[in-house]
Structures are given as structure tokens and as C-alpha cells.
Scaffold this motif. Sequence first.
Motif, PDB file in Angstrom:
ATOM      1  N   GLY A   1      36.900  37.199  39.981  1.00  0.00           N
ATOM      2  CA  GLY A   1      37.773  36.060  40.239  1.00  0.00           C
ATOM      3  C   GLY A   1      39.149  36.401  40.768  1.00  0.00           C
ATOM      4  O   GLY A   1      40.090  35.635  40.579  1.00  0.00           O
TER       5      GLY A   1
ATOM      6  N   SER B   1      40.266  36.497  43.930  1.00  0.00           N
ATOM      7  CA  SER B   1      40.703  35.572  44.979  1.00  0.00           C
ATOM      8  C   SER B   1      41.081  34.217  44.398  1.00  0.00           C
ATOM      9  O   SER B   1      42.094  33.621  44.788  1.00  0.00           O
ATOM     10  CB  SER B   1      39.609  35.396  46.031  1.00  0.00           C
ATOM     11  OG  SER B   1      39.323  36.633  46.646  1.00  0.00           O
ATOM     12  N   THR B   2      40.315  33.733  43.453  1.00  0.00           N
ATOM     13  CA  THR B   2      40.619  32.454  42.817  1.00  0.00           C
ATOM     14  C   THR B   2      41.912  32.557  42.013  1.00  0.00           C
ATOM     15  O   THR B   2      42.758  31.649  42.053  1.00  0.00           O
ATOM     16  CB  THR B   2      39.453  32.024  41.911  1.00  0.00           C
ATOM     17  OG1 THR B   2      38.265  31.951  42.705  1.00  0.00           O
ATOM     18  CG2 THR B   2      39.717  30.675  41.262  1.00  0.00           C
ATOM     19  N   SER B   3      42.087  33.650  41.303  1.00  0.00           N
ATOM     20  CA  SER B   3      43.321  33.853  40.540  1.00  0.00           C
ATOM     21  C   SER B   3      44.528  33.956  41.466  1.00  0.00           C
ATOM     22  O   SER B   3      45.608  33.451  41.147  1.00  0.00           O
ATOM     23  CB  SER B   3      43.216  35.116  39.684  1.00  0.00           C
ATOM     24  OG  SER B   3      42.211  34.964  38.714  1.00  0.00           O
TER      25      SER B   3
ATOM     26  N   ALA C   1      44.865  32.445  44.312  1.00  0.00           N
ATOM     27  CA  ALA C   1      45.166  31.077  44.732  1.00  0.00           C
ATOM     28  C   ALA C   1      45.943  30.340  43.641  1.00  0.00           C
ATOM     29  O   ALA C   1      46.873  29.585  43.935  1.00  0.00           O
ATOM     30  CB  ALA C   1      43.880  30.331  45.074  1.00  0.00           C
ATOM     31  N   LYS C   2      45.585  30.562  42.393  1.00  0.00           N
ATOM     32  CA  LYS C   2      46.303  29.925  41.285  1.00  0.00           C
ATOM     33  C   LYS C   2      47.741  30.425  41.216  1.00  0.00           C
ATOM     34  O   LYS C   2      48.671  29.651  40.971  1.00  0.00           O
ATOM     35  CB  LYS C   2      45.582  30.189  39.960  1.00  0.00           C
ATOM     36  CG  LYS C   2      44.256  29.462  39.856  1.00  0.00           C
ATOM     37  CD  LYS C   2      43.542  29.808  38.570  1.00  0.00           C
ATOM     38  CE  LYS C   2      42.200  29.103  38.485  1.00  0.00           C
ATOM     39  NZ  LYS C   2      41.503  29.406  37.224  1.00  0.00           N
TER      40      LYS C   2
ATOM     41  N   TYR D   1      49.690  28.799  44.018  1.00  0.00           N
ATOM     42  CA  TYR D   1      50.041  27.425  43.638  1.00  0.00           C
ATOM     43  C   TYR D   1      51.247  27.411  42.706  1.00  0.00           C
ATOM     44  O   TYR D   1      52.191  26.635  42.881  1.00  0.00           O
ATOM     45  CB  TYR D   1      48.843  26.743  42.980  1.00  0.00           C
ATOM     46  CG  TYR D   1      49.168  25.378  42.429  1.00  0.00           C
ATOM     47  CD1 TYR D   1      49.269  24.272  43.280  1.00  0.00           C
ATOM     48  CD2 TYR D   1      49.390  25.194  41.074  1.00  0.00           C
ATOM     49  CE1 TYR D   1      49.589  23.016  42.782  1.00  0.00           C
ATOM     50  CE2 TYR D   1      49.706  23.945  40.561  1.00  0.00           C
ATOM     51  CZ  TYR D   1      49.808  22.868  41.416  1.00  0.00           C
ATOM     52  OH  TYR D   1      50.121  21.627  40.923  1.00  0.00           O
TER      53      TYR D   1
ATOM     54  N   GLN E   1      36.845  32.403  52.189  1.00  0.00           N
ATOM     55  CA  GLN E   1      37.200  31.952  50.847  1.00  0.00           C
ATOM     56  C   GLN E   1      38.703  31.735  50.728  1.00  0.00           C
ATOM     57  O   GLN E   1      39.154  30.685  50.267  1.00  0.00           O
ATOM     58  CB  GLN E   1      36.737  32.963  49.794  1.00  0.00           C
ATOM     59  CG  GLN E   1      37.085  32.528  48.374  1.00  0.00           C
ATOM     60  CD  GLN E   1      36.695  33.545  47.329  1.00  0.00           C
ATOM     61  OE1 GLN E   1      36.332  34.675  47.632  1.00  0.00           O
ATOM     62  NE2 GLN E   1      36.777  33.146  46.072  1.00  0.00           N
ATOM     63  N   LEU E   2      39.492  32.705  51.162  1.00  0.00           N
ATOM     64  CA  LEU E   2      40.942  32.544  51.063  1.00  0.00           C
ATOM     65  C   LEU E   2      41.460  31.501  52.050  1.00  0.00           C
ATOM     66  O   LEU E   2      42.466  30.848  51.787  1.00  0.00           O
ATOM     67  CB  LEU E   2      41.656  33.877  51.262  1.00  0.00           C
ATOM     68  CG  LEU E   2      41.796  34.714  49.989  1.00  0.00           C
ATOM     69  CD1 LEU E   2      42.544  36.001  50.268  1.00  0.00           C
ATOM     70  CD2 LEU E   2      42.468  33.958  48.877  1.00  0.00           C
TER      71      LEU E   2
ATOM     72  N   HIS F   1      41.264  28.225  50.273  1.00  0.00           N
ATOM     73  CA  HIS F   1      42.364  28.115  49.310  1.00  0.00           C
ATOM     74  C   HIS F   1      43.687  27.857  50.025  1.00  0.00           C
ATOM     75  O   HIS F   1      44.475  27.001  49.604  1.00  0.00           O
ATOM     76  CB  HIS F   1      42.479  29.388  48.470  1.00  0.00           C
ATOM     77  CG  HIS F   1      41.382  29.576  47.479  1.00  0.00           C
ATOM     78  ND1 HIS F   1      40.999  28.613  46.573  1.00  0.00           N
ATOM     79  CD2 HIS F   1      40.579  30.644  47.235  1.00  0.00           C
ATOM     80  CE1 HIS F   1      40.018  29.062  45.808  1.00  0.00           C
ATOM     81  NE2 HIS F   1      39.740  30.300  46.199  1.00  0.00           N
TER      82      HIS F   1
ATOM     83  N   CYS G   1      43.923  24.247  51.264  1.00  0.00           N
ATOM     84  CA  CYS G   1      44.109  23.306  50.154  1.00  0.00           C
ATOM     85  C   CYS G   1      45.532  23.370  49.602  1.00  0.00           C
ATOM     86  O   CYS G   1      46.087  22.351  49.198  1.00  0.00           O
ATOM     87  CB  CYS G   1      43.118  23.603  49.033  1.00  0.00           C
ATOM     88  SG  CYS G   1      41.419  23.179  49.433  1.00  0.00           S
TER      89      CYS G   1
ATOM     90  N   ASP H   1      44.998  40.268  48.587  1.00  0.00           N
ATOM     91  CA  ASP H   1      43.667  40.239  47.991  1.00  0.00           C
ATOM     92  C   ASP H   1      42.878  41.397  48.575  1.00  0.00           C
ATOM     93  O   ASP H   1      42.659  41.468  49.758  1.00  0.00           O
ATOM     94  CB  ASP H   1      42.974  38.911  48.299  1.00  0.00           C
ATOM     95  CG  ASP H   1      41.624  38.803  47.629  1.00  0.00           C
ATOM     96  OD1 ASP H   1      41.414  39.482  46.597  1.00  0.00           O
ATOM     97  OD2 ASP H   1      40.784  38.034  48.106  1.00  0.00           O
TER      98      ASP H   1
END
Length: 122
Positions: free
Chosen positions: A45, A47-49, A51-52, A55, A79-80, A83, A86, A122
Motif C-alpha cells: 500500500g 502508493s495509496t499511503s 496519496a493519503k 491529501y 495508479q498514481l 490519485h 482525484c 513512490d
Amino acid sequence: PAHNRDVDLLRSAIAKREKGKGFFASKSKPTRPYVIVMIGINGVGKSTSLAKIAYYLKSNGCSPLLAVCDTFRSGAVEQLNVHAKCLDVPLYHKGYAKDPSAVAKAAIDHAAQEGNDVVLVD
């Protein structure tokens, strides 16, 4: 020996940004941004982290840039990119099969020129 390191990410990023804005700051050369590099094994996770974190930083007045340096994982750029769109955050990439360290350095240089104060690698 114990290392005294600040773990307050937002405070560190803002302090780095403010350090380059003083009276004696170089006007000819842009300030190098605060850099955060995510490392770890596949599928945990990162890449998701990232993005968080982007944010969180953006919500608190920072101007992050996402750098895609995972140039060998299929779908990393896409994927990025999702993110980044968004979050309305800029994305820096050079495509696939590139030297990740060269992409990271280019992203940091790009962020300095564009005025981004944080680079998330990343």
C-alpha cells in the motif's frame, strides 16, 4: 546512539519551505523541496499511503508533487495518475523501464522549478 528525529511531517515540510524564504535566501536558485521516499515490499500500500499523505499535506497548505519512480511495476504510472487527478496534485513521471533514481532527481529538480514544496517519491 539515539537519533533525535522529528516525526511531525507537516512541521518539517513547512519548516523546510520557510527556511528558503528568508532575507538571505538565494533569489537566483529555487529552494529544494522537502522529499519523502516510500520504500517497502510489493503490495503493502505504498502508493495509496502516498496519496493519503499528499491529501494531508495539500489540506494543510503545502504544494506536493507525486513522483512515479516505480518504473518497473506494471500500472504504477496509471495508479498514481488516478490519485493525482482525484487530489488535483501534479504528477511527474518518465514512463516505464527508466532509472528510478534519475527519475527521482529529475522530479525534485522539476518541483524546485515549479514551486512545489514537497516531493512524494513512490
